[in-house]
Write a protein that holds these residues in place. Structure first.
Motif, short mmCIF file in Angstrom:
data_model
loop_
_atom_site.label_atom_id
_atom_site.label_comp_id
_atom_site.label_asym_id
_atom_site.label_seq_id
_atom_site.Cartn_x
_atom_site.Cartn_y
_atom_site.Cartn_z
N LEU A 155 0.81 -1.22 0.00
CA LEU A 155 0.00 0.00 0.00
C LEU A 155 0.84 1.27 0.00
O LEU A 155 0.29 2.38 -0.12
N HIS A 174 -4.48 4.91 0.60
CA HIS A 174 -4.76 4.12 1.81
C HIS A 174 -3.61 4.24 2.81
O HIS A 174 -3.84 4.39 4.02
N ILE A 190 -10.23 -3.11 1.89
CA ILE A 190 -9.99 -2.73 0.50
C ILE A 190 -10.64 -3.77 -0.42
O ILE A 190 -10.38 -4.97 -0.26
#
Length: 369
Positions: free
Chosen positions: A76, A81, A271
């Motif tokens: 990520l 995020h 997610i």
């Protein structure tokens, strides 16, 4: 605490049954065997060790940073995020990734134990049975160690990846005696060895480094056995039989390359799966990791005689064909040396501590006089 309580995702059934086929083969020839395999069997006996004693389980592990993973290696990293995460949440993400990685190692080692036992049962030659018996014990020790690390130090496990489970099932269902070794030791553990090596060589955390180094020392022998046994056997096969095994290798390599990405971890952080897959595909670290995953498989596949045109084209497509020229002997020698060096450093430190304790006791005695 029950393992069921530690899974990141609830598990309804903690058992899995795979219907197995194939003959159990006995050999009444006890006087002769391949010297190379018998030497490896002797080494397998000599190198047995106790995971409860050789590994320093008193070493502390931070569950929120068990492997010392840098930010840049997180899937990520650089995304919206990641930017929204607090330091604590990023630590939780590290914990989940380490749990996912070591859980797949654990499940794979149990699979290796079952496959090694199958080879004891089905291999036609007694020397191969002898060595596989030592490997079965090795794999049991590895599963014990990974399980202890996950239970006691991280406190979380992940279920077996669906695609790893599929390849395990295909490997175990095949009735041909060589397929458990081709599927498990060459493919699944070949990929795992590369992953072990990447973490071993980059982590600054002593406990996972010890675990991985000592497991890899054992695996160096296992790879050597697979090369010997399968190379000898594949020289006897027809072109059609070799192509069948090459197809199995191609399918397994694509499956592991494309599916072992840790998407399950990102889904646990809310997610969506498609976005998690896209994040994984964009990760530069994952791209490098994918390529290095084949550093052990490609030279081994070539060495045992599976190097047909279609297999080579598949490796060109994956961008790993040149790895066929790597030296497995050199890689295995390095694995042995790293484990022995860790032992030497640890024993030297323990000896220094003992000497210091004796000196302190002597000094205290003189002061009392």
């Amino acid at each position: 605490m029950s393992t069921r309580d530690l899974y990141a995702k609830a598990q309804q059934d903690l058992t899995w049954q795979v219907p197995a086929t194939g003959a159990a083969r006995f050999s009444w020839e006890y006087d002769q065997g391949r010297e190379r395999l018998l030497n490896l069997y002797q080494k397998g006996k000599d190198k047995q060790w106790d995971g409860a004693k050789r590994i320093d389980w008193d070493l502390e592990v931070d569950p929120l940073d068990p492997l010392g993973t840098p930010d840049e290696a997180m899937t990520l990293y650089g995304t919206r995020h990641w930017d929204r995460m607090s330091p604590r949440e990023r630590g939780e993400l590290r914990k989940h990734y380490a749990s996912w990685q070591f859980s797949q190692f654990l499940h794979g080692e149990q699979g290796a134990m079952v496959c090694a036992a199958r080879i004891v049962e089905s291999a036609p030659d007694l020397d191969a049975k002898f060595y596989s018996a030592t490997q079965t014990m090795d794999e049991a020790r590895h599963a014990e160690i990974y399980g202890r690390f996950l239970h006691d130090k991280i406190g979380m496990l992940y279920p077996v990846n669906d695609n790893l489970q599929a390849l395990l099932g295909d490997t175990l269902r095949d009735s041909r005696w060589d397929m458990p070794y081709l599927g498990m030791q060459v493919l699944i553990e070949g990929l795992a060895l590369a992953a072990f090596g990447m973490i071993r060589d980059t982590t600054d955390k002593p406990l996972p480094q010890q675990i991985l180094a000592y497991v890899m020392q054992d695996e160096a022998r296992h790879v050597a056995f697979g090369r010997m046994a399968l190379r000898d056997y594949y020289k006897q096969l027809t072109d059609a039989e070799l192509r069948e095994r090459e197809e199995f290798v191609i399918e397994g390599c694509y499956l592991m390359r494309d599916r072992l990405r840790g998407v399950e971890v990102l889904e646990n952080f809310g997610i969506p799966k498609q976005e998690a897959e896209e994040c994984s595909e964009r990760s530069e670290y994952l791209q490098l990791f994918r390529k290095l995953l084949f550093s052990r498989i490609v030279p081994c596949v070539k060495d045992i005689g599976l190097w047909g045109e279609r297999l080579q084209r598949a490796y060109v497509d994956m961008g790993v064909l040149e790895m066929g020229d790597s030296s497995l002997d050199l890689l295995m020698a390095q694995d042995e040396e790293i484990a022995e060096r860790l032992d030497a450093e640890r024993f030297a430190a323990e000896e220094r501590l003992r000497v210091a304790e004796v000196d302190e006791a002597v000094a205290a005695g003189r002061a009392a006089d």
